[in-house]
Design a protein around this motif. Structure first.
Motif: not given
Length: 541
Positions: A220-226, A253-256, A272-288
């Motif tokens: 997690n190289v961000g500035l502020s978000s789990t 799933s894993l919280d980082v 065999p196909k493509d699968y989604y990898i997803v990272a979503s913000t936590r502990f905030v009002r609006s999820n990214l």
């Protein structure tokens, strides 16, 4: 006869000396040399042009892929219009805080100048990263991966993966880093992030072969978000957390949290196909969220179906997951001896601290503080002031060992401790936001999480058997986290919030680990190329 005997003895001594020198040369760890140039560049990470910090023209910067005990010689050339430093997040810099790359230990590299870092990945393995520590440069990039591999003869407690994928994930702002810094300097706070990136992009693909296992090295190289990380249709086996081999558990799933890193194994065992990898913000009002693709090499089928959902709840779920990370007592780490051979839970603590974060207004401006003290950087690095006996640069009495009700104040604060102390530190968070605490120069045992207010009565809840070691720990809202630290690394070490706005506005201090007997066995001398600034100008290392 006597002469012949003396000649034979002389030849033997010469042979032994030559053999000794050969062994020393052969036994010395490898040296790896790098030259990195830091510049600005214009790219479009969120679809609009913005100025970012590039290293050798790359965003993110080059990967440092090294082996335990490698010696790193890295010439950093600063072509920015501001002084600049890189810090090596999680690299312990054994006996060598001279190379830590933060403003309390190093003078920043002036524009159009250079500095050569010289450090060793001594007795370390694992997933780490580097980033700028000066000004608010971290909001502009300049970060990259550090992957430290085990020496060939040292076993690892899992089958060797086919390949590694590095994922540098974090929140991102469209606003220029200088504008963000000016906003903080004027007493404001950061806006909500504009998006999330994986390896500097909003879309990327990782390709592997069906039936094979891959390692994902996540930071997690961000500035502020789990963030919460998950892969559609696949479980993830966590094997390493910031240099600790952990009990191997499968997760959906894993919280980082900000500043944290881990390594996990994923087996491509689905159709065999493509699968989604997803990272979503936590502990905030609006999820990214940001997505990537896990692509099977024999697939022509695009990803489909729903994105893997976030886990239910936040605080309770996340704290329960955090407690499942356990030290693998029978596995080794960088050395061949088992991790569990060090019985940390049987060591008596020599000092205890409770550090409480807060968000006071000081002189009408937003600041962040530890036990009511908001840190301000000195023009003279604290390590240099301490080495040259320059007085008036920092205070060792500003921060008390427990919170007080005194009015918040600013200070250049240092907490003193002795080499070989064994500390208990409790991080108390009475705010509504998740905190993330990091200590340079060390890893520490995370022995307890709990809600509410910590008291000594909570100590029976500590895990004194198989708590993992790491360099960055989360502290949940209105909760506490307890750690134990064995002070075996002399130097001046930054303890800081990994949430960069809070670090910048004062939620940090330095831990001075000292022994009055000066010895190269405890700490290296200053490097020959030591940069001097502030009151240290004109001094000789």
């Amino acid at each position: 006869m006597a002469l012949r005997t003396r000649l034979s003895l002389l030849r033997l001594l010469v042979a032994l000396a030559l053999l000794s020198s050969l062994v020393i040369v052969k036994g010395e760890s490898p040296y790896k040399y790098y030259t990195w140039t830091v510049t600005y560049g214009i790219i479009y990470p969120l679809g609009v042009p913005q100025q970012v910090i590039l290293i050798n023209g790359q965003f993110p910067g080059p990967k440092l892929e090294v082996v335990t005990n490698d010696n790193i010689i890295l010439n950093l050339i600063n072509k920015l219009d501001q002084p600049f430093l890189l810090t090596w997040n999680g690299i312990k810099q054994r006996k060598n805080s001279w190379q830590d790359g933060v403003l309390g230990t190093n003078c920043p590299i002036p524009p159009n100048s250079n500095f050569t870092y010289k450090f060793q990945t001594k007795d370390q393995i694992g997933t780490y990263n580097y980033f700028p520590s000066t000004a608010f440069h971290k909001a502009a990039g300049g970060f990259g991966a550090i992957n430290v591999y085990a020496r060939p003869r040292i076993p690892i407690p899992y089958p060797l993966p086919v390949e590694d994928f590095t994922l540098l994930i974090g929140d991102w702002f469209k606003t220029n880093h200088k504008t963000l810094q000016q906003r903080l300097d004027s007493g404001g706070v950061l806006p909500f992030p504009d998006g999330m990136l994986i390896n500097g992009q909003t879309q990327t693909t990782f390709t592997g072969d069906q039936g094979k296992t891959y390692m994902l090295r996540i930071s997690n190289v961000g500035l502020s978000s789990t963030f919460n990380f998950r892969i559609q249709g696949h479980t993830m086996k966590v094997v390493e957390v910031e240099g600790s081999h952990v009990m191997q558990t499968d997760y959906d799933s894993l919280d980082v949290h900000v500043g944290q890193s881990l390594s996990l194994l994923v087996t491509l065992n689905q159709s065999p196909k493509d699968y989604y990898i997803v990272a979503s913000t936590r502990f905030v009002r609006s999820n990214l969220s940001v997505t990537a693709l896990l692509r099977y090499s024999n697939s022509g089928v695009p990803a489909s179906g729903d994105m893997p959902p976030l886990p239910p709840g936040e605080l309770v779920w996340s704290m329960r997951q955090a407690r499942t990370f356990r030290w693998n007592l029978t596995a080794n780490a960088a050395r061949p001896n088992p991790q569990g051979s060090f019985h940390y839970g049987k060591i008596n603590t020599t000092k205890s601290f409770v550090f409480s974060n807060s968000a006071p207004l000081i002189n009408g401006k937003q600041r962040y503080a530890v036990n009511g003290v908001s840190f301000v950087n000195s023009v003279t690095p604290l390590k240099l002031a301490d080495h040259f006996n320059i007085t008036g640069v920092f205070s060792t009495s500003a921060i008390q060992s427990v919170p007080s009700n005194s009015p918040a104040a600013v200070a250049t604060s240092v907490v003193k401790a002795s080499l070989h102390d064994f500390l208990e530190i409790v991080f108390q968070n009475n705010e509504k936001a998740v905190q993330s605490w990091h200590l340079d120069g060390y890893d520490f045992w995370v022995v307890g999480f709990g809600s509410g207010q910590w008291t000594p009565a909570k100590r029976p809840l500590y895990n004194l058997v198989d708590a993992l070691t790491r360099h960055t720990t989360q502290v949940y809202p209105n909760s506490w986290t307890a750690i134990l630290v064995s002070l075996d690394n002399q130097g001046m070490w930054n303890m800081r919030s990994a949430i960069w706005e809070r670090q910048y506005l004062g939620q940090q201090f330095y831990l001075k680990v000292w022994d009055p007997v000066q010895s190269l066995a405890n700490e290296y001398n200053p490097p020959d190329n030591l940069l001097l600034c502030g009151k240290a100008i004109g001094r000789h290392p």
